[in-house]
Design a protein around this motif. Structure first.
Motif, PDB file in Angstrom:
ATOM      1  N   THR A 198     -33.251  36.071 -21.565  1.00  0.00           N
ATOM      2  CA  THR A 198     -34.543  36.608 -21.181  1.00  0.00           C
ATOM      3  C   THR A 198     -35.432  36.959 -22.366  1.00  0.00           C
ATOM      4  OG1 THR A 198     -33.920  37.325 -18.973  1.00  0.00           O
ATOM      5  CG2 THR A 198     -35.600  38.628 -20.043  1.00  0.00           C
ATOM      6  N   ASP A 199     -34.857  37.100 -23.567  1.00  0.00           N
ATOM      7  CA  ASP A 199     -35.739  37.332 -24.718  1.00  0.00           C
ATOM      8  C   ASP A 199     -36.741  36.197 -24.888  1.00  0.00           C
ATOM      9  OD1 ASP A 199     -33.444  35.765 -25.450  1.00  0.00           O
ATOM     10  OD2 ASP A 199     -33.834  36.113 -27.570  1.00  0.00           O
ATOM     11  N   ILE A 208     -39.468  37.211 -21.860  1.00  0.00           N
ATOM     12  CA  ILE A 208     -39.870  38.574 -21.521  1.00  0.00           C
ATOM     13  C   ILE A 208     -41.290  38.870 -21.977  1.00  0.00           C
ATOM     14  CG2 ILE A 208     -39.006  39.680 -23.640  1.00  0.00           C
ATOM     15  CD1 ILE A 208     -38.732  41.030 -20.013  1.00  0.00           C
ATOM     16  N   THR A 209     -41.775  38.192 -23.021  1.00  0.00           N
ATOM     17  CA  THR A 209     -43.149  38.447 -23.459  1.00  0.00           C
ATOM     18  C   THR A 209     -44.161  37.821 -22.511  1.00  0.00           C
ATOM     19  OG1 THR A 209     -43.101  36.521 -24.943  1.00  0.00           O
ATOM     20  CG2 THR A 209     -42.483  38.654 -25.875  1.00  0.00           C
ATOM     21  N   PRO A 233     -42.845  39.987 -18.320  1.00  0.00           N
ATOM     22  CA  PRO A 233     -42.168  41.270 -18.545  1.00  0.00           C
ATOM     23  C   PRO A 233     -41.645  41.911 -17.267  1.00  0.00           C
ATOM     24  CG  PRO A 233     -44.547  41.498 -18.793  1.00  0.00           C
ATOM     25  CD  PRO A 233     -44.271  40.032 -18.715  1.00  0.00           C
ATOM     26  N   ALA A 274     -39.766  40.561 -15.053  1.00  0.00           N
ATOM     27  CA  ALA A 274     -38.375  40.119 -14.843  1.00  0.00           C
ATOM     28  C   ALA A 274     -38.003  40.091 -13.358  1.00  0.00           C
ATOM     29  CB  ALA A 274     -37.406  41.002 -15.630  1.00  0.00           C
ATOM     30  N   VAL A 320     -41.303  44.487 -27.267  1.00  0.00           N
ATOM     31  CA  VAL A 320     -40.844  44.442 -25.876  1.00  0.00           C
ATOM     32  C   VAL A 320     -40.996  45.815 -25.225  1.00  0.00           C
ATOM     33  CG1 VAL A 320     -38.844  44.073 -24.374  1.00  0.00           C
ATOM     34  CG2 VAL A 320     -39.287  42.507 -26.278  1.00  0.00           C
ATOM     35  N   PRO A 351     -40.852  46.571 -19.850  1.00  0.00           N
ATOM     36  CA  PRO A 351     -40.164  45.516 -19.097  1.00  0.00           C
ATOM     37  C   PRO A 351     -39.630  46.016 -17.764  1.00  0.00           C
ATOM     38  CG  PRO A 351     -38.760  46.340 -20.863  1.00  0.00           C
ATOM     39  CD  PRO A 351     -40.110  46.968 -21.066  1.00  0.00           C
ATOM     40  N   GLN A 386     -33.588  46.021 -21.582  1.00  0.00           N
ATOM     41  CA  GLN A 386     -33.442  44.865 -22.458  1.00  0.00           C
ATOM     42  C   GLN A 386     -32.645  45.212 -23.709  1.00  0.00           C
ATOM     43  OE1 GLN A 386     -34.767  41.582 -21.995  1.00  0.00           O
ATOM     44  NE2 GLN A 386     -35.066  42.355 -19.916  1.00  0.00           N
ATOM     45  N   ARG A 407     -42.439  48.729 -13.139  1.00  0.00           N
ATOM     46  CA  ARG A 407     -41.668  48.279 -14.304  1.00  0.00           C
ATOM     47  C   ARG A 407     -41.118  49.518 -15.001  1.00  0.00           C
ATOM     48  NH1 ARG A 407     -45.993  44.075 -16.169  1.00  0.00           N
ATOM     49  NH2 ARG A 407     -45.872  45.100 -18.195  1.00  0.00           N
TER      50      ARG A 407
END
Length: 536
Positions: A66-67, A70-71, A74, A76, A131, A136, A140, A522
């Motif tokens: 997910t890295d 994620i940007t 975010p 997810a 992040v 997120p 993370q 989030r």
């Protein structure tokens, strides 16, 4: 008064012990009370009725990518819908940090998005800070990738490092660990990490071992040389003094089916000698989904669909394809005949065969068969490394294996509109599939053991001491599901279909899934490994 009360559910607390009925009270993002006396009045601002449902710790995905997304995503959402509350990424030797001027292009390739502006981070810690600012949807955490570190120092050069270059790599690994990395990942089959020698890997892992970090590895060969590759990880574990993890353990290719017991025995023997090595696994019989057209050499795979169909329809196309593969030999060309055909839009009779079997059935050579199958399906053919159900089941149920998705978090609406794509169903279905197929239907695992493998087992592996259990003082990452209906719905026809039976998901005490729908909240945090420091 408590902030929230989860009332009357069957608490499967993550320890592996039998479940019990209890009320669970939350306050300030943490679990404040677990009360088995259901008649006791507990004042709370919000009440969730969990009657007939299981209350478990949020699922911890120890093998995520997910890295990379994620940007851009975010929220997810794909992870939250299946009950994942914590994702540990930077796996398979590739992490989104650290980066430098040498590795900007690698960053774009890993993120799957060309044309991105230059990222606002360079160091590992700066990426985590970035992040964190995004707020997120899931918690993370990150491994530092050996391939990423090598690229920062040596680019994509196929050679041994000088002593100075090796020292630079070790320094980058040490810096990442001190900035919060949970360990180091290696991708022994991926460029440029695959260019690292045994000595290089041991030296870098030795740094991780000094911090009690984990070494997780996508091994060199999951096909015919899998015994050698698993043994390599055991030997790295021994020589580096590091804890080892075989990532997404599987036995790929029909010629190798039935060997799960063999590789599990290698790990069992290692543990009997005092080596700390375990594994993770996802519950599918096919690996990364690759469109067959994308397996072709670059001069073909980069063509627009209409031009590719014209090229494949031209006289001598199969011979041109053969020559192109011979001119650019690599990982794919060496095992093209053993890649599995897992989905065809039209010629369903080939599904479940590998390409070699399909060629034999057609009375053609492999390259002619590839051309024919692509044209007959209007290019809509999905391939993957294929595993046997018996091997997957044996690994899933083994005490040494915990669970991970090998996926990356995405946006459900965007994924649902991707058309014919390489999206793997594991992005939406991994944990519900385990609970539905392997627990309820096949009884390969008890519910309590399955939940332990999803929660406290990966938490302990990562030295995360305040998540993974329904215990007082732990962060309130919670999933509430119906044990009688929970299952995955994502498949190769509809890989973004959300699961059923996951009723509520809470991250740090906030409701992020309600009635199986995303709330838009989030509430995730960035987790930084403390490496045994007392950090409050």
């Amino acid at each position: 008064m408590f902030d929230l009360l989860i009332k009357g559910g069957l608490v499967i607390d993550g320890t592996g012990k039998p479940g019990y009925l209890a009320n669970v009270a939350l306050s300030r993002g943490k679990i404040a009370a677990v009360e088995r006396n259901l008649s006791l009045e507990i004042p709370s601002a919000t009440v969730l009725d969990a009657t007939g449902l299981v209350v478990a710790p949020g699922f911890i995905d120890i093998h995520s990518h997910t890295d990379r997304t994620i940007t851009r995503h975010p929220g997810a959402g794909s992870s939250l819908l299946q009950g994942i509350t914590t994702e540990i990424s930077g796996n398979c030797g590739g992490s989104m940090a650290p980066i430098n001027d040498k590795t900007i292009e690698m960053f774009k390739r890993l993120s799957g998005k060309d044309g991105l502006p230059e990222p606002p981070w360079r160091s590992f810690g700066e990426f985590l800070d970035h992040v964190e600012k995004l707020r997120p949807g899931t918690n993370q955490g990150l491994f530092v990738g050996q391939g990423t570190v090598r690229a920062c120092v040596m680019g994509r050069e196929k050679r041994y490092p000088s002593e100075d270059e090796l020292a630079q790599m070790k320094s980058l690994v040490r810096q990442a660990l001190e900035e919060g990395a949970f360990g180091i990942s290696t991708g022994r089959a991926y460029v440029p990490g695959c260019y690292g020698s045994f000595r290089e890997i041991v030296e870098l892992c030795r740094v991780a071992g000094e911090y009690d970090g984990l070494h997780t590895s996508h091994i060199q060969d999951q096909w015919s040389k899998i015994h050698w590759s698993v043994t390599e990880i055991v030997e790295i574990t021994r020589r580096a003094g590091v804890r080892g993890q075989v990532a997404h353990m599987k036995v790929v290719g029909k010629d190798n089916w039935g060997r799960a017991g063999e590789i599990l025995t290698i790990l069992e023997n290692a543990r009997s000698r005092g080596l700390d090595v375990l594994a993770d696994v996802y519950p599918y019989t096919y690996s990364q989904v690759i469109l067959l057209r994308n397996l072709l050499p670059k001069e073909f795979s980069r063509m627009e669909p209409d031009k590719l169909k014209d090229a494949l329809s031209a006289p001598g196309a199969s011979e041109s394809l053969r020559k192109a593969f011979e001119a650019d030999p690599g990982y794919t060309a060496s095992r093209l005949d053993r890649m599995g055909i897992i989905h065809c839009s039209r010629t369903k009779e080939f599904e479940g065969m590998d390409i070699g079997e399909a060629a034999l059935a057609l009375g053609l050579d492999v390259f002619s068969a590839v051309v024919k199958i692509l044209l007959e399906n209007d290019l809509e053919v999905k391939t993957a490394g294929i595993m046997s159900e018996a091997d997957v089941r044996e690994i899933v149920s083994h005490p040494m294996a915990m669970f991970g998705t090998d996926a990356l978090a995405g946006d459900p609406e965007e994924d649902a509109n991707r058309g014919y794509s390489d999206l793997h169903p594991r992005h939406y279905g991994t944990y519900p599939r385990i609970l539905g197929k392997y627990v309820r239907q096949e009884r390969a695992l008890s519910l309590e053991e399955a939940v332990r493998k999803m929660t406290s087992m990966p938490a302990e592996r990562l030295n995360i001491l305040d998540r993974g259990l329904i215990h007082r003082g732990y962060w309130a990452d919670v999933v509430i599901f119906d044990p009688l209906t929970v299952e995955d719905r994502a498949d190769l026809d509809n890989p973004a279909a959300p699961p059923v039976g996951i009723k509520y998901v809470l991250v740090n005490g906030e409701i992020v899934v309600k009635d199986s729908k995303l709330t838009g909240v989030r509430a995730g945090k960035v987790l930084r490994a403390a490496h045994h420091r007392m950090v409050y």
